[in-house]
Design an enzyme around this catalytic site. Structure first.
Site, short mmCIF file in Angstrom:
data_model
loop_
_atom_site.label_atom_id
_atom_site.label_comp_id
_atom_site.label_asym_id
_atom_site.label_seq_id
_atom_site.Cartn_x
_atom_site.Cartn_y
_atom_site.Cartn_z
N ASN A 121 0.11 8.34 1.07
CA ASN A 121 -0.56 7.49 0.09
C ASN A 121 -1.49 6.45 0.72
O ASN A 121 -1.69 5.36 0.20
CB ASN A 121 0.48 6.83 -0.82
CG ASN A 121 1.49 6.01 -0.03
OD1 ASN A 121 1.33 5.83 1.18
ND2 ASN A 121 2.50 5.50 -0.70
N GLU A 167 6.53 -8.25 9.60
CA GLU A 167 5.70 -7.10 9.98
C GLU A 167 4.66 -7.49 11.03
O GLU A 167 4.40 -6.74 11.98
CB GLU A 167 5.04 -6.52 8.73
CG GLU A 167 6.06 -5.89 7.79
CD GLU A 167 5.51 -5.54 6.41
OE1 GLU A 167 4.29 -5.74 6.17
OE2 GLU A 167 6.29 -5.06 5.56
N TYR A 174 10.03 -0.02 8.80
CA TYR A 174 10.61 0.58 7.58
C TYR A 174 12.14 0.45 7.57
O TYR A 174 12.82 1.33 7.07
CB TYR A 174 10.19 2.05 7.48
CG TYR A 174 8.76 2.24 7.02
CD1 TYR A 174 8.32 1.76 5.79
CD2 TYR A 174 7.84 2.93 7.81
CE1 TYR A 174 7.00 1.94 5.36
CE2 TYR A 174 6.53 3.12 7.38
CZ TYR A 174 6.12 2.63 6.15
OH TYR A 174 4.82 2.81 5.73
N HIS A 205 -0.47 1.00 3.75
CA HIS A 205 0.67 0.08 3.61
C HIS A 205 0.14 -1.33 3.43
O HIS A 205 -0.86 -1.70 4.06
CB HIS A 205 1.55 0.09 4.88
CG HIS A 205 2.50 -1.07 4.90
ND1 HIS A 205 3.70 -1.05 4.22
CD2 HIS A 205 2.40 -2.32 5.43
CE1 HIS A 205 4.30 -2.23 4.36
NE2 HIS A 205 3.54 -3.02 5.09
N ARG A 220 -4.99 3.69 -3.87
CA ARG A 220 -4.22 4.93 -4.03
C ARG A 220 -4.72 5.73 -5.23
O ARG A 220 -4.78 6.96 -5.19
CB ARG A 220 -2.74 4.60 -4.16
CG ARG A 220 -2.12 4.16 -2.82
CD ARG A 220 -0.72 3.60 -2.98
NE ARG A 220 -0.09 3.35 -1.68
CZ ARG A 220 0.97 2.56 -1.52
NH1 ARG A 220 1.51 1.94 -2.57
NH2 ARG A 220 1.49 2.37 -0.32
N ARG A 272 -1.73 -6.03 -2.88
CA ARG A 272 -0.83 -5.04 -3.52
C ARG A 272 -1.47 -4.50 -4.81
O ARG A 272 -1.34 -3.32 -5.13
CB ARG A 272 0.54 -5.65 -3.82
CG ARG A 272 1.39 -5.96 -2.59
CD ARG A 272 2.03 -4.76 -1.96
NE ARG A 272 3.09 -4.18 -2.75
CZ ARG A 272 3.96 -3.28 -2.28
NH1 ARG A 272 3.90 -2.86 -1.01
NH2 ARG A 272 4.89 -2.78 -3.06
N THR A 296 3.36 2.87 -5.42
CA THR A 296 3.70 3.77 -4.31
C THR A 296 3.28 5.21 -4.58
O THR A 296 2.68 5.86 -3.73
CB THR A 296 5.22 3.71 -4.06
OG1 THR A 296 5.60 2.35 -3.88
CG2 THR A 296 5.60 4.52 -2.83
N LYS A 349 -2.74 4.48 6.86
CA LYS A 349 -1.81 5.46 7.42
C LYS A 349 -2.59 6.63 8.03
O LYS A 349 -3.80 6.78 7.81
CB LYS A 349 -0.86 5.92 6.30
CG LYS A 349 0.03 4.79 5.78
CD LYS A 349 0.96 5.26 4.66
CE LYS A 349 1.82 4.11 4.16
NZ LYS A 349 2.76 4.55 3.07
P1 IDP Z 1 5.15 0.86 -0.77
O1 IDP Z 1 4.42 1.46 0.40
O2 IDP Z 1 4.37 1.02 -2.05
O3 IDP Z 1 5.61 -0.56 -0.52
P2 IDP Z 1 7.95 1.67 -0.40
O4 IDP Z 1 8.90 1.92 -1.52
O5 IDP Z 1 8.14 0.43 0.41
O6 IDP Z 1 6.46 1.74 -0.99
O7 IDP Z 1 8.02 2.95 0.53
C1 IDP Z 1 7.37 2.93 1.79
C2 IDP Z 1 6.65 4.25 1.99
O8 IDP Z 1 7.61 5.30 2.06
C3 IDP Z 1 5.73 4.66 0.83
O9 IDP Z 1 4.46 4.05 0.89
C4 IDP Z 1 5.66 6.14 1.01
O10 IDP Z 1 4.76 6.50 2.06
C5 IDP Z 1 7.09 6.47 1.45
N1 IDP Z 1 7.96 6.79 0.31
C6 IDP Z 1 8.60 5.93 -0.52
N2 IDP Z 1 9.32 6.56 -1.46
C7 IDP Z 1 9.14 7.88 -1.22
C8 IDP Z 1 9.63 9.06 -1.87
O11 IDP Z 1 10.38 9.03 -2.84
N3 IDP Z 1 9.21 10.25 -1.33
C9 IDP Z 1 8.40 10.34 -0.24
N4 IDP Z 1 7.92 9.23 0.39
C10 IDP Z 1 8.27 8.03 -0.09
MG MG Z 2 7.07 -1.30 0.75
#
Ligand code: IDP
Ligand code: MG
Length: 137
Positions: free
Chosen positions: A113, A127, A50, A116, A103, A86, A92, A10
């Site tokens: 973070n 994707e 997304y 992706h 992370r 993963r 996350t 990212k």
């Molecule tokens: P992932 O990247 O671990 O698969 P997802 O739940 O798919 O997590 O969420 C996608 C991205 O959206 C996360 O990596 C993060 O950058 C952002 N995100 C997810 N949940 C939150 C939140 O509660 N607050 C702020 N950003 C979030």
């Molecule tokens: Mg995700």
């Protein structure tokens, strides 16, 4: 079972000069690089990528963040790539991520973070097609 995963560093990771750190972990683990491309994503690509999060309270900030600079797109290939990557990435919220994960070693935020990675074979296919227009041989 050989799988492909769509991974990207990212904009926070690119800005913090963590490309070599992150790419090096995937090289050393043994994955093959089918694609490696630095570019700024389009708004349409981000919304499609997304799609499950569009409309959530955090989505506008996530969208602005992902569009804030170039990302390093990768298609990585290897045995059980989806789950192995993963696990390397960690959960996350970086505050929950264990040391040794990307992370857990490199981030302190749930939003910014670093990385992706696809969460299933079906997500990876969707994707990869979104970013590269077709599946990668
Ligand atoms: P992932 O990247 O671990 O698969 P997802 O739940 O798919 O997590 O969420 C996608 C991205 O959206 C996360 O990596 C993060 O950058 C952002 N995100 C997810 N949940 C939150 C939140 O509660 N607050 C702020 N950003 C979030
Ligand atoms: Mg995700």
């Amino acid at each position: 079972m050989v799988e492909q995963s769509l991974v990207f560093i990212k904009p926070d990771g690119v800005r913090r000069n963590l490309i070599a750190e992150v790419v090096g972990r995937f090289e050393r683990r043994g994955f093959g690089f089918k694609k490696l491309e630095l570019r700024t994503l389009s708004p349409n690509e981000v919304d499609a990528h997304y799609q499950e999060h569009v409309g959530k309270d955090f989505y506008p900030r996530l969208r602005d963040f992902i569009l804030s600079g170039p990302v390093l797109l990768m298609v990585l290939e290897g045995d059980r790539a989806i789950d192995v990557i993963r696990t390397m990435v960690g959960p996350t919220d970086a505050l929950d991520a264990l040391p040794g994960t990307i992370r857990g070693d490199l981030a302190l935020s749930k939003g910014e973070n670093i990385i992706h990675a696809s969460d299933s074979v079906a997500s990876a296919e969707r994707e990869i097609e979104n970013f590269f227009g077709a599946l990668v041989a």
